[in-house]
Design an enzyme around this catalytic site. Sequence first.
Site, PDB file in Angstrom:
ATOM      1  CG  HIS A  93       7.890  11.134  -3.166  1.00  0.00           C
ATOM      2  ND1 HIS A  93       8.767  11.796  -4.197  1.00  0.00           N
ATOM      3  CD2 HIS A  93       6.731  11.098  -3.457  1.00  0.00           C
ATOM      4  CE1 HIS A  93       8.021  11.928  -5.492  1.00  0.00           C
ATOM      5  NE2 HIS A  93       6.818  11.539  -4.953  1.00  0.00           N
ATOM      6  CB  SER A 135       5.420   8.332  -1.479  1.00  0.00           C
ATOM      7  OG  SER A 135       3.890   8.799  -1.161  1.00  0.00           O
ATOM      8  CG  ASP A 191       6.549   9.184  -7.780  1.00  0.00           C
ATOM      9  OD1 ASP A 191       6.061   8.215  -6.697  1.00  0.00           O
ATOM     10  OD2 ASP A 191       5.967  10.213  -7.614  1.00  0.00           O
ATOM     11  CG  MET A 223       5.587  10.692 -12.393  1.00  0.00           C
ATOM     12  SD  MET A 223       3.894  11.190 -11.491  1.00  0.00           S
ATOM     13  CE  MET A 223       3.362   9.887 -10.598  1.00  0.00           C
ATOM     14  CG  MET A 250      -2.125  14.848  -5.436  1.00  0.00           C
ATOM     15  SD  MET A 250      -2.855  13.070  -5.505  1.00  0.00           S
ATOM     16  CE  MET A 250      -1.355  11.979  -5.509  1.00  0.00           C
ATOM     17  CG  HIS A 294       5.284  14.461  -7.162  1.00  0.00           C
ATOM     18  ND1 HIS A 294       5.046  13.182  -7.468  1.00  0.00           N
ATOM     19  CD2 HIS A 294       5.258  15.136  -8.292  1.00  0.00           C
ATOM     20  CE1 HIS A 294       4.674  13.038  -8.742  1.00  0.00           C
ATOM     21  NE2 HIS A 294       4.848  14.175  -9.329  1.00  0.00           N
ATOM     22  CG  ASP A 354       3.425  11.934  -3.797  1.00  0.00           C
ATOM     23  OD1 ASP A 354       3.831  12.170  -4.705  1.00  0.00           O
ATOM     24  OD2 ASP A 354       3.194  10.621  -3.385  1.00  0.00           O
ATOM     25  CG  MET A 389       1.423  14.949  -9.161  1.00  0.00           C
ATOM     26  SD  MET A 389       0.969  13.581  -8.374  1.00  0.00           S
ATOM     27  CE  MET A 389       1.811  13.867  -6.653  1.00  0.00           C
TER      28      MET A 389
HETATM   29  C1  DX5 Z   1       1.156   9.129  -7.511  1.00  0.00           C
HETATM   30  C2  DX5 Z   1       2.391   9.545  -6.518  1.00  0.00           C
HETATM   31  C3  DX5 Z   1       3.028   8.507  -6.111  1.00  0.00           C
HETATM   32  C4  DX5 Z   1       2.784   7.318  -5.179  1.00  0.00           C
HETATM   33  C5  DX5 Z   1       3.731   6.435  -4.720  1.00  0.00           C
HETATM   34  O1  DX5 Z   1       0.467  10.138  -7.896  1.00  0.00           O
HETATM   35  O2  DX5 Z   1       3.150  10.257  -7.303  1.00  0.00           O
HETATM   36  O3  DX5 Z   1       4.467   9.051  -5.364  1.00  0.00           O
HETATM   37  O4  DX5 Z   1       1.789   7.780  -4.430  1.00  0.00           O
HETATM   38  O5  DX5 Z   1       2.881   5.490  -4.272  1.00  0.00           O
HETATM   39  P1  DX5 Z   1       3.052   3.820  -4.817  1.00  0.00           P
HETATM   40  O6  DX5 Z   1       4.484   3.400  -4.478  1.00  0.00           O
HETATM   41  O7  DX5 Z   1       1.987   3.253  -3.821  1.00  0.00           O
HETATM   42  O8  DX5 Z   1       2.521   3.996  -6.060  1.00  0.00           O
HETATM   43 ZN    ZN Z   2       4.979  11.266  -6.363  1.00  0.00          ZN
END
Ligand code: DX5
Ligand code: ZN
Length: 228
Positions: free
Chosen positions: A33, A9, A175, A137, A37, A66, A35, A68
């Site tokens: 991956h 990620s 994750d 998660m 947000m 992913h 993320d 969010m």
């Molecule tokens: C959290 C994310 C994860 C996260 C992974 O909201 O969905 O993908 O950033 O990072 P680490 O491995 O540092 O938790």
């Molecule tokens: Zn994630």
Amino acid sequence: MPRLRLAPSILTADFARLGDEVASVAPYADWFHLDVMDGHYVDNLTFGPATVEAVRRSCDLPIHVHLMIEDPDAYASRFADAGANRISFHPEVTNDVAGTIEVIKQAGAGAGIAIHPDVEPAAATAHLGDIEVVLMMTVRPGFGGQDFLEFVVPKIAEVASRVQKSGSPADIEVDGGVKLARVAEVVEAGAAIIVAGSAVFDGVDAPAAARRMRERLDELNARTSENG
Ligand code: DX5
Ligand code: ZN
């Protein structure tokens, strides 16, 4: 057991050199991956389709976005067009989970359901016939670098057993907070794809950290093939 895969990620990568960061760990990775947000579903903002497109241009690996965000239906096609191979969303943001899965598929990506540590996994297991991935998660979404939540481990095992019984080909992806020392435990619970954010982009030597994760997964792959 399916072959174990590594999905870095980029959340804690150096965004000033994103293309180089991605290229430096790609030789050890199977997926990226990403993320996304929106400041509503979680109290943080990251990036949108333009960044996904930049990662797409920096490597040949498949990309899992992913989401969010509160409105996955409105954005799915923009992320698919930017190069997302899979798009996961959190089912509690919609009252029509099957409808959102369909929107993602129509956009040309594989659909996935992400399970927040405080959400019942039934929200995903009810749709196993239609999704490619269940994203379990092990931190509360919002930030990289948080501590792994141990209480999710039995839920991973429960979901893995349901996936197996259903005959669904869906991958179990884990994750959040997965460091090298945690890999065996989550694999034992049923994870096939391991997301690693700060364990890879550690601000020290990302390729070396990615290589160590890769070696650990390869050891575990070899062990299960020896056991038959
Ligand atoms: C959290 C994310 C994860 C996260 C992974 O909201 O969905 O993908 O950033 O990072 P680490 O491995 O540092 O938790
Ligand atoms: Zn994630």
